[in-house]
Structure formats: structure tokens, C-alpha cells
Design an enzyme around this catalytic site. Structure first.
Site, PDB file in Angstrom:
ATOM      1  N   GLU A 166      -4.298 -55.393 -49.803  1.00 22.21           N
ATOM      2  CA  GLU A 166      -5.545 -56.084 -49.477  1.00 22.21           C
ATOM      3  C   GLU A 166      -6.769 -55.504 -50.170  1.00 22.21           C
ATOM      4  O   GLU A 166      -7.656 -54.920 -49.510  1.00 22.21           O
ATOM      5  CB  GLU A 166      -5.748 -56.138 -47.964  1.00 22.21           C
ATOM      6  N   GLU A 354       2.971 -59.568 -44.475  1.00 17.62           N
ATOM      7  CA  GLU A 354       2.556 -59.282 -43.095  1.00 17.62           C
ATOM      8  C   GLU A 354       2.330 -60.601 -42.375  1.00 17.62           C
ATOM      9  O   GLU A 354       1.816 -61.549 -42.956  1.00 17.62           O
ATOM     10  CB  GLU A 354       1.222 -58.508 -43.032  1.00 17.62           C
TER      11      GLU A 354
HETATM   12  C1  PNW Z   1      -4.176 -56.397 -42.334  1.00 19.01           C
HETATM   13  N1  PNW Z   1      -8.454 -61.097 -41.703  1.00 19.01           N
HETATM   14  O1  PNW Z   1      -5.557 -56.458 -42.419  1.00 19.01           O
HETATM   15  C2  PNW Z   1      -3.806 -54.987 -42.748  1.00 19.01           C
HETATM   16  O2  PNW Z   1      -3.041 -54.963 -43.937  1.00 19.01           O
HETATM   17  C3  PNW Z   1      -3.129 -54.193 -41.706  1.00 19.01           C
HETATM   18  O3  PNW Z   1      -3.271 -52.828 -41.988  1.00 19.01           O
HETATM   19  C4  PNW Z   1      -3.681 -54.562 -40.342  1.00 19.01           C
HETATM   20  O4  PNW Z   1      -3.230 -53.722 -39.325  1.00 19.01           O
HETATM   21  C5  PNW Z   1      -3.297 -55.989 -40.092  1.00 19.01           C
HETATM   22  O5  PNW Z   1      -3.768 -56.843 -41.101  1.00 19.01           O
HETATM   23  C6  PNW Z   1      -3.777 -56.532 -38.744  1.00 19.01           C
HETATM   24  O6  PNW Z   1      -5.173 -56.564 -38.722  1.00 19.01           O
HETATM   25  C7  PNW Z   1      -6.242 -57.637 -42.229  1.00 19.01           C
HETATM   26  O7  PNW Z   1      -9.629 -61.029 -41.252  1.00 19.01           O
HETATM   27  C8  PNW Z   1      -7.577 -57.555 -41.867  1.00 19.01           C
HETATM   28  O8  PNW Z   1      -7.929 -62.193 -41.960  1.00 19.01           O
HETATM   29  C9  PNW Z   1      -8.330 -58.689 -41.710  1.00 19.01           C
HETATM   30  C10 PNW Z   1      -7.743 -59.927 -41.886  1.00 19.01           C
HETATM   31  C11 PNW Z   1      -6.412 -60.009 -42.238  1.00 19.01           C
HETATM   32  C12 PNW Z   1      -5.673 -58.865 -42.403  1.00 19.01           C
END
Ligand code: PNW
Length: 451
Positions: A166, A354
Site C-alpha cells: 500500500e 487482503e
Molecule cells: C490495510 N482504506 O490498510 C493494511 O495493509 C493492513 O495493514 C491493515 O491492517 C488492513 O488494511 C486493515 O485496515 C488499509 O481506507 C488502510 O480503504 C486503509 C484502507 C484500506 C486498507
């Protein structure tokens, strides 16, 4: 009819800082999340939580791998902590750090679980942050060297690497909004520079891994960002959803998939790019574009999408719309159109690297953890994923986030994403109902989703 390819890879995912703990064990250096969390009382992380102990996977991994095996897990996507392997980021190698990941990989293979290794899931060695972190281009050779060191040690056993998780969260949350480590708040042109440096770092690391492991090793990257889906399944609305997904002129260009993927695959920004990106892009030398390395696959992290109408305008919300515990909308359709549009734009196979639901799970009076909402959520999203597959999208696998409950960044431990409950005071693991459910999904290659 839900159907997945016979070689579909079913697994789970996690990241070093979120689950390992052992933050200063065996020679590990400090990283930006250690630093971010250790400034207590500042309201940066909910409840002043930190990853010092987390799930203690660093010490408890044998139990966790046994649990994975018992639940039919076929792949485990984990990340390597850069500061465990190279404490100051670009200096001496910490043998104990490398040995830890080597043991983990060997045990996974022994259990019949394929290791998928993410090199960077946000825990930058602090020493590199002091030099400017991802804003300083010197990080590119440092990251490439780190990638080479990991590949040299694990390369004969690990067949699949993901360079950077990300870039959008690293940049937009870490350096733009300041909600994540390092907590900086930089203007757009600097964020564009960071994206470019991340793209170069991915490219150089990918070359290093291929040089060490040979051409057969698969190397990908894991972008996130706004994914749109059509309010109605008409050709016009599908087209509008595609355009809205990749339109950099819409609000939050810094949270789009194409802000990094266009660089790597198309070697340019398109003309929807905002002024600050164009200003920075004008300074990029041609040699940089030539250096971009197209990944072998794209990992997409899919949690929620944005519904748009046939004009590409936001649509579809209503009072009482279903939300997860962290208030993300439940939008299974994104799992159909998100992977399809990613493949349409880039022509590269995808993994769902994920997907999962945050829920405030509790241990019930019967001593078990019932999580019907998670089962319902995963069932809906997987059903939609099968539609993308049926329409010809090459989806190589699906990694549920996450196996264990873990440290959810600035939301601390309140958000539980696991299919295994972690009782933090005792660190006891308790499989939730969804764990048995997912084991069955894997066992039947998704066929039980039709029942
Ligand atoms: C991911 N959004 O982050 C990360 O890769 C993980 O480490 C995290 O624990 C997981 O999602 C759950 O949050 C994101 O706003 C953060 O769409 C924000 C978003 C998506 C994924």
C-alpha cells in the site's frame, strides 16, 4: 454458481509490526512505528496502544503455524521487519533477524503452507527516517540491498515476493494526513515525489530479487486506493465505474491505485493528473521512466468500494447502510469490479492480497467466539470475487486479513480482523466460528459457498 480455478491459492495475511511483538529482541533496531507509538499521551494511537508485544508471533509462531495447518490454510502472506534484518536500514546485517524468518519459512513449508513474503509493510528503520525516509531518494539503493539480502537467504524456498504494501497508505496516511508513522503533513508535490521514489524502490528491488532467484520467482506490489463499482450493471455504468476508479482529478488523487501503478506499468501519468503531480512529473528524467519495472502480479487489498452512477457520481448510500466496526461500508460488489478493472487497465494477474472485516468480537458465555458478521461478510465478498473470475479475470489467490487479531495501526487493538481471537492479556488464541467456516471454504475450493 461460485467456482474457483483448481490451483487457486487460499490463505491468510499479516504484517510484522502488527503481530510479531518482540520490538527490541535479538538485535532488532527501532522503526518508525516503534517511535510513533512510544510517544504516548499524544493521541496518535488509540488507548496509547503499541506493537511492543502485539500477538507475540515472534515467540509463538509454532503454535500459529499449527493452527493454520489445522484450518487448511495453504498460503501465509507475512512481512519481514526491515529493522530486524538490518537494524539501521542500510548498515550491518543482524543474523538473528534473518534466522527468525528462515525458521518461519522452513516451518511453513514443512506444514505445506506457501510463504508469500512482503518486504515492506510500513515499519521503516528509524535511522532511515532520520535521513528523510521515503522523501530521500537514497532510500532506493538501501531498499534494493535489503531486498537482495532477504532474497539471498530465503530465495531457494520463497517463490513469491511483494515489494511494498500500500504505497497509498505509506504516502497519504504517513506523509500527507500524518495519521500514520512518521506522522508528517507534506504538500501534494512532495507526496508525488514519494510515490515516484516508492516506484523506483519497487523496481530496483524487483531487479535484485530476480538477479538472485532467477526469472521464475514472482515479484509483485500491493497497491490500494479508491475502487469504484457501478450502481447498476449496465455497460455505461460499468464504464463510468472504470473511469471514476482511475480519475486523478477527483478528490484524493493520492489515494488511487493508478498513482503508482501507472508509473510502473504504463510509465507515465495520464492527463487527469492534478497540477501538483504534473509539476513534479516534469522534473522526472527519462532514465527514471526507463527504470520502471512492471510487476509479475498486482496484489489488491479490497475492503470497501465506492458506488457510482452512470455519470460517475457517488451513488448508493442510504440511512443505516451496513458498516464494519471501523465504520467502513460493506460493499461486496467492489470484489467483482475492482479486480476486473485492475486487470483491464494493467493486463497483469492479481491476487486478493487482503480482505476482511473488523468486528468487536467477544468471548461468549459458552467460551467460544461467534462471529456471524464476519462469515456473512466473507461469504458475500467471495461470491462477488467468483463473478470476476467467471468474467475472465486471472485471480491467482485470496488472502484473508487476518489470521490472528492484531495491532490495527492507529486504531490500536480495538479493531479485530482475525479469524482467530487473541486474548491479549494472556495471548491465548481462540479460533472464531469463521475459522472453521473458512477451513471448509478452502477444503471445497469455494464450492460450499453455493450451499
Ligand atoms: C490495510 N482504506 O490498510 C493494511 O495493509 C493492513 O495493514 C491493515 O491492517 C488492513 O488494511 C486493515 O485496515 C488499509 O481506507 C488502510 O480503504 C486503509 C484502507 C484500506 C486498507
Amino acid at each position: 454458481m461460485v467456482q474457483f480455478p483448481s490451483d487457486f491459492l487460499w490463505g491468510v495475511a499479516c504484517a510484522s509490526y502488527q503481530c510479531e511483538g518482540a520490538w527490541d529482541a535479538d538485535g532488532k533496531g527501532p522503526n518508525i512505528w516503534d517511535d510513533f507509538c512510544h510517544v504516548t499521551g499524544g493521541g496518535r494511537v488509540k488507548n496509547d496502544d503499541n506493537g511492543d508485544v502485539a500477538c507475540d508471533v515472534y515467540h509463538r509462531w509454532p503454535e500459529d503455524i499449527a493452527l493454520m495447518k489445522a484450518h487448511n490454510i495453504r498460503a501465509y502472506r507475512f512481512s519481514v521487519s526491515w529493522a530486524r534484518v538490518i537494524p539501521d536500514g542500510d548498515g550491518a546485517v543482524n543474523e538473528a533477524g534473518l534466522a527468525f524468518y528462515e525458521k518461519l519459512v522452513d516451518a511453513l513449508l514443512e506444514a505445506g503452507i506457501e510463504p508469500l513474503v512482503t518486504l515492506y509493510h510500513w515499519d521503516l528503520p528509524s535511522a532511515l527516517q532520520y535521513k528523510g525516509g521515503w522523501l530521500n531518494r537514497d532510500i532506493v539503493p538501501a531498499f534494493a540491498r535489503y531486498a537482495r539480502i532477504v532474497a539471498e537467504r530465503l530465495g531457494d524456498r520463497v517463490k513469491c515476493y511483494m515489494t511494498i504494501n500500500e504505497p497509498q497508505c505509506i504516502t497519504a496516511l504517513g506523509y500527507g494526513l500524518g495519521d500514520h508513522a512518521p506522522g508528517w503533513k507534506l504538500p501534494g508535490e512532495d507526496l508525488a515525489r514519494i510515490y515516484h521514489i516508492l516506484a523506483l524502490a519497487h523496481s530496483e528491488a524487483m531487479r535484485q530479487i530476480k538477479a538472485v532467484c532467477g526469472p521464475a520467482v514472482r515479484v509483485g506490489i500491493v497497491p490500494c486506493g479508491r475502487l469504484c463499482y457501478p450502481a447498476e450493471d449496465t455497460p455505461e455504468n460499468r464504464e463510468a465505474a472504470y473511469r471514476a476508479t482511475y480519475d486523478l482529478s477527483l478528490p484524493r488523487w493520492e489515494f488511487t491505485q493508478n498513482i503508482i501503478m501507472d508509473s510502473l506499468v504504463l510509465r507515465r501519468y495520464d492527463d487527469t493528473a492534478p497540477e501538483c503531480v504534473r509539476r513534479f512529473a516534469a522534473t522526472i528524467p527519462a532514465a527514471d521512466w526507463d527504470a520502471m519495472e512492471k510487476p509479475d502480479f498486482i496484489g489488491i487489498n479490497v475492503y470497501h468500494g465506492m458506488c457510482v452512477d452512470a455519470e460517475g457520481k457517488p451513488a448508493g448510500g442510504y440511512a443505516g447502510f451496513p458498516l464494519t466496526a471501523c465504520k467502513w461500508p460493506v460493499t461486496p460488489e467492489v470484489m467483482h469490479y475492482g479486480p476486473m478493472n485492475t486487470y483491464r487497465r494493467y493486463g497483469i494477474p492479481v491476487y486478493i492480497s487482503e480482505n476482511g472485516l473488523s468486528c468487536n468480537d467477544v468471548i461468549f458465555l459458552d467460551g467460544r467466539v461467534h462471529d456471524p458478521k464476519r462469515i456473512d461478510f466473507l461469504h458475500r465478498y467471495l461470491t462477488e470475487l467468483a463473478k470476476a473470475v467467471a468474467e475472465g479475470t486471472p485471480v491467482l489467490g485470496y488472502l484473508q486479513w487476518s489470521f490472528l487479531d492484531n495491532f490495527e495501526w492507529n486504531s490500536g487493538y480495538d479493531e479485530r480482523f482475525g479469524i482467530i481471537y487473541v486474548d491479549y492479556p494472556t495471548l491465548r488464541r481462540i479460533p472464531k466460528d469463521s475459522a472453521a467456516w473458512y477451513a471448509k471454504v478452502i477444503e471445497t475450493n469455494g464450492a460450499c459457498l453455493n450451499d
